[in-house]
Motif scaffolding. Structure first.
Motif, PDB file in Angstrom:
ATOM      1  N   MET A  43       0.960  -1.100  -0.096  1.00 32.60           N
ATOM      2  CA  MET A  43      -0.011  -0.104   0.052  1.00 32.60           C
ATOM      3  C   MET A  43       1.053   1.127  -0.079  1.00 32.60           C
ATOM      4  SD  MET A  43      -3.127   0.381   2.671  1.00 32.60           S
ATOM      5  CE  MET A  43      -3.982  -1.033   2.440  1.00 32.60           C
ATOM      6  N   PRO A  44       0.885   2.219  -1.062  1.00 34.94           N
ATOM      7  CA  PRO A  44       1.543   3.204  -1.208  1.00 34.94           C
ATOM      8  C   PRO A  44       1.583   4.175   0.134  1.00 34.94           C
ATOM      9  CG  PRO A  44       0.331   3.116  -2.959  1.00 34.94           C
ATOM     10  CD  PRO A  44       0.013   2.085  -2.161  1.00 34.94           C
ATOM     11  N   HIS A  45       0.556   4.165   0.507  1.00 37.02           N
ATOM     12  CA  HIS A  45       0.384   5.376   1.910  1.00 37.02           C
ATOM     13  C   HIS A  45       0.172   4.729   3.083  1.00 37.02           C
ATOM     14  CE1 HIS A  45       0.872   8.490  -1.294  1.00 37.02           C
ATOM     15  NE2 HIS A  45      -0.197   7.828  -1.907  1.00 37.02           N
ATOM     16  N   LEU A  46       0.567   3.458   3.200  1.00 35.41           N
ATOM     17  CA  LEU A  46       0.212   2.601   4.473  1.00 35.41           C
ATOM     18  C   LEU A  46       0.144   3.624   5.880  1.00 35.41           C
ATOM     19  CD1 LEU A  46      -0.747   0.361   5.842  1.00 35.41           C
ATOM     20  CD2 LEU A  46       1.553  -0.605   6.237  1.00 35.41           C
ATOM     21  N   ALA A  47       1.254   4.230   6.018  1.00 34.48           N
ATOM     22  CA  ALA A  47       1.288   5.220   7.248  1.00 34.48           C
ATOM     23  C   ALA A  47       0.280   6.092   7.476  1.00 34.48           C
ATOM     24  CB  ALA A  47       2.819   5.736   7.391  1.00 34.48           C
ATOM     25  N   GLU A  48      -0.209   6.858   6.263  1.00 34.80           N
ATOM     26  CA  GLU A  48      -1.192   7.909   6.397  1.00 34.80           C
ATOM     27  C   GLU A  48      -2.480   6.881   6.459  1.00 34.80           C
ATOM     28  OE1 GLU A  48       1.416   7.573   4.126  1.00 34.80           O
ATOM     29  OE2 GLU A  48       2.356   9.514   4.343  1.00 34.80           O
ATOM     30  N   ASN A  49      -2.763   5.844   5.795  1.00 34.82           N
ATOM     31  CA  ASN A  49      -3.907   5.192   6.011  1.00 34.82           C
ATOM     32  C   ASN A  49      -4.058   4.660   7.186  1.00 34.82           C
ATOM     33  OD1 ASN A  49      -4.417   5.567   3.253  1.00 34.82           O
ATOM     34  ND2 ASN A  49      -3.733   3.847   2.600  1.00 34.82           N
ATOM     35  N   LEU A  50      -3.056   4.271   7.913  1.00 37.11           N
ATOM     36  CA  LEU A  50      -3.339   3.766   9.268  1.00 37.11           C
ATOM     37  C   LEU A  50      -3.559   4.921  10.184  1.00 37.11           C
ATOM     38  CD1 LEU A  50      -0.537   0.961   9.509  1.00 37.11           C
ATOM     39  CD2 LEU A  50      -2.913   0.571   9.349  1.00 37.11           C
ATOM     40  N   GLU A  51      -3.020   5.998  10.168  1.00 37.71           N
ATOM     41  CA  GLU A  51      -3.140   7.245  10.860  1.00 37.71           C
ATOM     42  C   GLU A  51      -4.559   7.739  10.754  1.00 37.71           C
ATOM     43  OE1 GLU A  51      -0.541  10.688  10.309  1.00 37.71           O
ATOM     44  OE2 GLU A  51       0.824   9.676  11.751  1.00 37.71           O
ATOM     45  N   ALA A  52      -4.988   7.795   9.281  1.00 35.24           N
ATOM     46  CA  ALA A  52      -6.382   8.678   9.144  1.00 35.24           C
ATOM     47  C   ALA A  52      -7.407   7.439   9.628  1.00 35.24           C
ATOM     48  CB  ALA A  52      -6.382   8.634   7.877  1.00 35.24           C
ATOM     49  N   GLY A  53      -7.165   6.088   9.618  1.00 35.71           N
ATOM     50  CA  GLY A  53      -8.056   5.090  10.095  1.00 35.71           C
ATOM     51  C   GLY A  53      -8.138   5.213  11.672  1.00 35.71           C
ATOM     52  N   LEU A  54      -6.995   5.180  12.359  1.00 35.20           N
ATOM     53  CA  LEU A  54      -7.230   5.360  13.706  1.00 35.20           C
ATOM     54  C   LEU A  54      -8.047   6.737  14.342  1.00 35.20           C
ATOM     55  CD1 LEU A  54      -3.626   4.305  14.999  1.00 35.20           C
ATOM     56  CD2 LEU A  54      -5.898   3.140  15.374  1.00 35.20           C
ATOM     57  N   GLU A  55      -7.595   7.756  13.678  1.00 37.83           N
ATOM     58  CA  GLU A  55      -8.107   9.042  13.786  1.00 37.83           C
ATOM     59  C   GLU A  55      -9.804   8.750  13.704  1.00 37.83           C
ATOM     60  OE1 GLU A  55      -7.356  11.919  15.459  1.00 37.83           O
ATOM     61  OE2 GLU A  55      -4.949  11.577  15.148  1.00 37.83           O
ATOM     62  N   ALA A  56     -10.075   8.370  12.561  1.00 34.87           N
ATOM     63  CA  ALA A  56     -11.564   7.964  12.179  1.00 34.87           C
ATOM     64  C   ALA A  56     -12.270   7.092  13.181  1.00 34.87           C
ATOM     65  CB  ALA A  56     -11.761   7.544  10.609  1.00 34.87           C
ATOM     66  N   LEU A  57     -11.512   6.541  13.803  1.00 34.77           N
ATOM     67  CA  LEU A  57     -12.002   5.491  14.676  1.00 34.77           C
ATOM     68  C   LEU A  57     -12.123   6.095  16.366  1.00 34.77           C
ATOM     69  CD1 LEU A  57     -10.617   2.178  13.386  1.00 34.77           C
ATOM     70  CD2 LEU A  57     -13.223   2.851  13.410  1.00 34.77           C
ATOM     71  N   GLY A  58     -11.828   7.245  16.489  1.00 37.94           N
ATOM     72  CA  GLY A  58     -11.840   8.103  17.457  1.00 37.94           C
ATOM     73  C   GLY A  58     -10.511   7.927  18.514  1.00 37.94           C
ATOM     74  N   ILE A  59      -9.246   7.651  17.728  1.00 38.82           N
ATOM     75  CA  ILE A  59      -8.258   7.356  18.464  1.00 38.82           C
ATOM     76  C   ILE A  59      -7.190   8.510  18.280  1.00 38.82           C
ATOM     77  CG2 ILE A  59      -6.198   5.853  18.766  1.00 38.82           C
ATOM     78  CD1 ILE A  59      -8.156   3.545  18.199  1.00 38.82           C
ATOM     79  N   ASP A  60      -6.707   9.237  19.323  1.00 35.02           N
ATOM     80  CA  ASP A  60      -5.830  10.412  18.989  1.00 35.02           C
ATOM     81  C   ASP A  60      -4.307   9.960  18.856  1.00 35.02           C
ATOM     82  OD1 ASP A  60      -4.129  12.511  19.210  1.00 35.02           O
ATOM     83  OD2 ASP A  60      -5.009  13.163  20.971  1.00 35.02           O
ATOM     84  N   VAL A  61      -3.989   9.656  17.690  1.00 31.90           N
ATOM     85  CA  VAL A  61      -2.784   9.135  17.148  1.00 31.90           C
ATOM     86  C   VAL A  61      -1.578  10.045  17.840  1.00 31.90           C
ATOM     87  CG1 VAL A  61      -1.246   8.628  15.067  1.00 31.90           C
ATOM     88  CG2 VAL A  61      -3.577   8.076  15.114  1.00 31.90           C
ATOM     89  N   SER A  62      -1.691  11.431  17.709  1.00 34.12           N
ATOM     90  CA  SER A  62      -0.504  12.016  18.300  1.00 34.12           C
ATOM     91  C   SER A  62      -0.343  11.699  19.883  1.00 34.12           C
ATOM     92  CB  SER A  62      -0.760  13.612  18.237  1.00 34.12           C
ATOM     93  OG  SER A  62      -2.112  13.956  18.871  1.00 34.12           O
ATOM     94  N   GLU A  63      -1.258  11.634  20.528  1.00 29.27           N
ATOM     95  CA  GLU A  63      -1.078  11.052  21.755  1.00 29.27           C
ATOM     96  C   GLU A  63      -0.314   9.743  21.932  1.00 29.27           C
ATOM     97  OE1 GLU A  63      -4.045   9.838  25.304  1.00 29.27           O
ATOM     98  OE2 GLU A  63      -4.275  11.951  24.603  1.00 29.27           O
ATOM     99  N   VAL A  64      -0.782   8.713  21.385  1.00 31.08           N
ATOM    100  CA  VAL A  64      -0.242   7.485  21.165  1.00 31.08           C
ATOM    101  C   VAL A  64       1.350   7.559  20.778  1.00 31.08           C
ATOM    102  CG1 VAL A  64      -0.378   5.221  20.370  1.00 31.08           C
ATOM    103  CG2 VAL A  64      -2.315   6.420  20.925  1.00 31.08           C
ATOM    104  N   GLU A  65       1.391   8.519  19.612  1.00 31.62           N
ATOM    105  CA  GLU A  65       2.933   8.492  19.199  1.00 31.62           C
ATOM    106  C   GLU A  65       3.775   9.249  20.286  1.00 31.62           C
ATOM    107  OE1 GLU A  65       2.338  10.977  15.769  1.00 31.62           O
ATOM    108  OE2 GLU A  65       2.284   9.316  14.409  1.00 31.62           O
TER     109      GLU A  65
END
Length: 105
Positions: A79-101
């Motif tokens: 998947m060419p944009h795997l990192a962005e897709n995973l980040e966007a998916g977590l955000e869409a599911l209500g998970i704050d990626v920046s906090e987990v990062e």
């Protein structure tokens, strides 16, 4: 809801962004996940790229189980944009990626 921890997803995001040097490690990390984690990881990526809406997450998980024809690590890393897709998916599911990062780093 998620059968994979956000920390593991962020670990994958981080390794994917590291590029070629981390590819072997990332393949091994994804391959070592259990089947539930692999299906949920794939579903998160699909939600992130807009193939499924967040409210259809369970359908995405079921589809990931039934349509898994290649190893998850090869499929996702293709998947060419795997990192962005995973980040966007977590955000869409209500998970704050920046906090987990922040916790990850």
């Amino acid at each position: 809801m998620l059968e994979i921890s956000p920390e593991k997803v962020v670990h994958i995001i981080y390794q994917f962004r590291e590029g070629d040097a981390a590819d072997e490690e990332l393949h091994a990390f994804i391959d070592a996940l259990n089947d539930d984690e692999k299906a949920h990881l794939t579903a998160i990526a699909w939600v992130g790229r807009g193939a499924f809406e967040p409210e259809d997450y369970q359908a995405a998980v079921e589809t990931a189980y039934t349509e898994a024809t290649v190893p998850t690590d090869r499929y996702l890393m293709g998947m060419p944009h795997l990192a962005e897709n995973l980040e966007a998916g977590l955000e869409a599911l209500g998970i704050d990626v920046s906090e987990v990062e922040q916790d990850f780093l």
